[in-house]
Scaffold this active site. Structure first.
Site, PDB file in Angstrom:
ATOM      1  N   LEU A   1      37.126  38.323  38.178  1.00 36.90           N
ATOM      2  CA  LEU A   1      37.531  37.237  37.286  1.00 36.90           C
ATOM      3  C   LEU A   1      38.650  36.390  37.862  1.00 36.90           C
ATOM      4  O   LEU A   1      39.165  35.494  37.195  1.00 36.90           O
ATOM      5  CB  LEU A   1      37.963  37.804  35.922  1.00 36.90           C
ATOM      6  CG  LEU A   1      36.900  38.604  35.173  1.00 36.90           C
ATOM      7  CD1 LEU A   1      37.428  39.039  33.812  1.00 36.90           C
ATOM      8  CD2 LEU A   1      35.608  37.807  35.010  1.00 36.90           C
ATOM      9  N   GLY A   2      39.026  36.644  39.106  1.00 39.46           N
ATOM     10  CA  GLY A   2      40.061  35.867  39.763  1.00 39.46           C
ATOM     11  C   GLY A   2      39.522  34.554  40.321  1.00 39.46           C
ATOM     12  O   GLY A   2      38.360  34.191  40.115  1.00 39.46           O
ATOM     13  N   GLN A   3      40.387  33.823  41.044  1.00 43.13           N
ATOM     14  CA  GLN A   3      40.013  32.501  41.543  1.00 43.13           C
ATOM     15  C   GLN A   3      38.777  32.552  42.433  1.00 43.13           C
ATOM     16  O   GLN A   3      37.849  31.758  42.274  1.00 43.13           O
ATOM     17  CB  GLN A   3      41.173  31.873  42.318  1.00 43.13           C
ATOM     18  CG  GLN A   3      40.849  30.467  42.826  1.00 43.13           C
ATOM     19  CD  GLN A   3      41.924  29.886  43.722  1.00 43.13           C
ATOM     20  OE1 GLN A   3      42.647  30.625  44.391  1.00 43.13           O
ATOM     21  NE2 GLN A   3      42.031  28.581  43.743  1.00 43.13           N
TER      22      GLN A   3
ATOM     23  N   ASP B   1      36.335  43.965  36.801  1.00 43.55           N
ATOM     24  CA  ASP B   1      37.719  43.502  36.708  1.00 43.55           C
ATOM     25  C   ASP B   1      38.452  44.387  35.713  1.00 43.55           C
ATOM     26  O   ASP B   1      37.811  45.106  34.947  1.00 43.55           O
ATOM     27  CB  ASP B   1      37.792  42.034  36.288  1.00 43.55           C
ATOM     28  CG  ASP B   1      39.064  41.352  36.787  1.00 43.55           C
ATOM     29  OD1 ASP B   1      40.152  41.707  36.294  1.00 43.55           O
ATOM     30  OD2 ASP B   1      38.969  40.478  37.680  1.00 43.55           O
ATOM     31  N   ILE B   2      39.772  44.283  35.720  1.00 43.63           N
ATOM     32  CA  ILE B   2      40.573  45.114  34.825  1.00 43.63           C
ATOM     33  C   ILE B   2      40.527  44.596  33.390  1.00 43.63           C
ATOM     34  O   ILE B   2      40.878  45.310  32.448  1.00 43.63           O
ATOM     35  CB  ILE B   2      42.033  45.197  35.326  1.00 43.63           C
ATOM     36  CG1 ILE B   2      42.750  46.386  34.674  1.00 43.63           C
ATOM     37  CG2 ILE B   2      42.768  43.874  35.111  1.00 43.63           C
ATOM     38  CD1 ILE B   2      44.087  46.708  35.308  1.00 43.63           C
ATOM     39  N   ARG B   3      40.111  43.357  33.204  1.00 40.07           N
ATOM     40  CA  ARG B   3      39.982  42.782  31.859  1.00 40.07           C
ATOM     41  C   ARG B   3      38.533  42.379  31.605  1.00 40.07           C
ATOM     42  O   ARG B   3      37.752  42.209  32.539  1.00 40.07           O
ATOM     43  CB  ARG B   3      40.894  41.562  31.698  1.00 40.07           C
ATOM     44  CG  ARG B   3      40.681  40.476  32.723  1.00 40.07           C
ATOM     45  CD  ARG B   3      41.790  39.440  32.686  1.00 40.07           C
ATOM     46  NE  ARG B   3      41.697  38.486  33.785  1.00 40.07           N
ATOM     47  CZ  ARG B   3      41.046  37.335  33.732  1.00 40.07           C
ATOM     48  NH1 ARG B   3      40.423  36.984  32.605  1.00 40.07           N
ATOM     49  NH2 ARG B   3      41.018  36.509  34.762  1.00 40.07           N
TER      50      ARG B   3
ATOM     51  N   ASP C   1      39.823  49.407  36.824  1.00 35.87           N
ATOM     52  CA  ASP C   1      41.143  49.372  37.438  1.00 35.87           C
ATOM     53  C   ASP C   1      40.974  49.919  38.850  1.00 35.87           C
ATOM     54  O   ASP C   1      40.618  51.084  39.035  1.00 35.87           O
ATOM     55  CB  ASP C   1      42.124  50.235  36.627  1.00 35.87           C
ATOM     56  CG  ASP C   1      43.527  50.258  37.222  1.00 35.87           C
ATOM     57  OD1 ASP C   1      43.712  49.777  38.358  1.00 35.87           O
ATOM     58  OD2 ASP C   1      44.442  50.776  36.552  1.00 35.87           O
TER      59      ASP C   1
ATOM     60  N   TYR D   1      53.287  40.085  49.907  1.00 32.59           N
ATOM     61  CA  TYR D   1      51.866  39.756  49.997  1.00 32.59           C
ATOM     62  C   TYR D   1      51.413  39.710  51.454  1.00 32.59           C
ATOM     63  O   TYR D   1      50.360  40.241  51.808  1.00 32.59           O
ATOM     64  CB  TYR D   1      51.628  38.418  49.312  1.00 32.59           C
ATOM     65  CG  TYR D   1      50.182  37.970  49.268  1.00 32.59           C
ATOM     66  CD1 TYR D   1      49.234  38.653  48.512  1.00 32.59           C
ATOM     67  CD2 TYR D   1      49.770  36.828  49.958  1.00 32.59           C
ATOM     68  CE1 TYR D   1      47.921  38.224  48.453  1.00 32.59           C
ATOM     69  CE2 TYR D   1      48.454  36.394  49.903  1.00 32.59           C
ATOM     70  CZ  TYR D   1      47.536  37.097  49.153  1.00 32.59           C
ATOM     71  OH  TYR D   1      46.239  36.655  49.095  1.00 32.59           O
TER      72      TYR D   1
ATOM     73  N   LYS E   1      48.716  42.030  53.524  1.00 30.16           N
ATOM     74  CA  LYS E   1      47.562  41.490  54.244  1.00 30.16           C
ATOM     75  C   LYS E   1      47.505  41.992  55.692  1.00 30.16           C
ATOM     76  O   LYS E   1      46.422  42.306  56.195  1.00 30.16           O
ATOM     77  CB  LYS E   1      47.581  39.959  54.205  1.00 30.16           C
ATOM     78  CG  LYS E   1      47.261  39.391  52.830  1.00 30.16           C
ATOM     79  CD  LYS E   1      45.939  39.922  52.289  1.00 30.16           C
ATOM     80  CE  LYS E   1      45.563  39.329  50.954  1.00 30.16           C
ATOM     81  NZ  LYS E   1      44.317  39.924  50.405  1.00 30.16           N
TER      82      LYS E   1
END
Length: 317
Positions: free
Chosen positions: A10-12, A34-36, A49, A138, A142
């Site tokens: 559900l992210g970008q 997704d977590i939601r 999760d 971040y 990576k």
């Protein structure tokens, strides 16, 4: 026939990638997680999760997945606010996903980022192989992810693949806490208000890519002949490099009255200053045929056209 499980769906990237994967491989062949909970459920979806490795394993096994695309992560600006949370999510979820890929003999993709570079990296035309000493959590995540992907490939034979994404620009999904989000916000503000206050300073160049090119690059790399992939974790890819003033100038060609001002955010500016101005994508072109279709002008025209329709529809509903 591929069967793919996607984390962080559900992210970008995920919200648009899943739709493209459904179109490419068939709806029943792609499990989004997704977590939601998803607001709309147009295909297979499960709550997950990624720090729960056992649940991820069970979902992948039950779905008979042969490919995992791991996208779940906390992005650059948010990661600096809660670095420990970022480490636990970004690294814990990655290790769990790699372990599932190893145990179930799955192909594996996760994106890296230009954040994997740092202030000591060559700023212009940054090469594929160079010094990587990031100064953000971040970025550290990576770099560690790139090394882990290489380790799982060489140590366990997992078919790991990755690209270093630049900033991604999309008309469908809202910004998600990244330093390059200004390049999405500026379009919304241009159409809605005719002006934009940039938190990134004028003259700050960063690599960018329109989301259709990013999505296609994932599929192209996953479908590429593995025997030709030398730098599989991870490839430099980019479509354009610009600074806020240049994107504003391009927007003015469509919205002549548009105005840009600056109110620099020290945290995000420091992150931007630590990244390259432009990166060299030659190796990706040579090893699996990477090629972006959108430059700044073509992307701007498409973004404004699509966003005008989207915002008009939202206003009338």
């Amino acid at each position: 026939m591929r069967r793919i499980i996607v984390t962080g769906a559900l992210g970008q990237i995920g919200s648009e990638l899943v739709m493209k994967l459904w179109d490419t491989y068939g709806t029943d062949a792609v499990l989004a997680t997704d977590i939601r909970k998803a607001e709309t459920n147009t295909g297979p979806f499960a709550i997950l999760d990624v720090n729960d490795g056992k649940h991820l394993y069970e979902l992948a096994k039950d779905f008979r997945a042969d490919t995992i695309i791991h996208l779940a992560a906390l992005l650059s600006a948010k990661a600096e606010i809660t670095p420990l949370k970022a480490w636990n999510l970004n690294m814990g979820g990655l290790v769990n996903s790699l372990e599932v890929a190893r145990e179930l003999n799955m192909q594996f993709f996760t994106p890296s980022s230009i954040a994997a570079f740092g202030p000591s990296t060559p700023k212009d035309n940054t090469p594929q192989e160079t010094l990587q000493r990031p100064t953000t959590m971040y970025g550290i995540n990576k770099v560690a992810g790139e090394l882990l992907g290489e380790y799982y490939f060489k140590r366990f034979g997992v078919d790991t693949r990755s690209v270093r994404f630049p900033g991604l620009i999309s008309h469908l999904t809202l910004p998600g806490g990244g330093t390059t989000d200004y390049a999405v916000e500026i379009f919304y503000k241009a159409i809605e208000e005719g002006r934009y206050e940039s938190y990134i300073a004028q003259g700050s160049y960063m690599d960018m890519m329109y989301i259709p090119d990013a999505l296609q690059s994932i599929i192209d790399l996953m479908e590429a002949d593995g025997s030709k992939l030398i730098h599989r974790n991870a490839y430099n890819i980019s479509a354009m490099s610009f600074e806020p003033g240049e994107i504003a100038t391009e927007i003015k060609k469509h919205i002549p009255s548009f105005d840009i001002s600056y109110n620099v955010d020290p945290v995000r500016q420091a992150i931007a200053d630590s990244w390259p101005n432009s990166i060299d994508s030659t190796i990706a072109q040579e090893e699996w045929g990477f090629k972006a279709q959108y430059d700044l002008a073509k992307m701007t025209a498409d973004m404004i056209e699509k966003l005008r329709r989207k915002l008009k529809k939202k206003t009338s509903s």
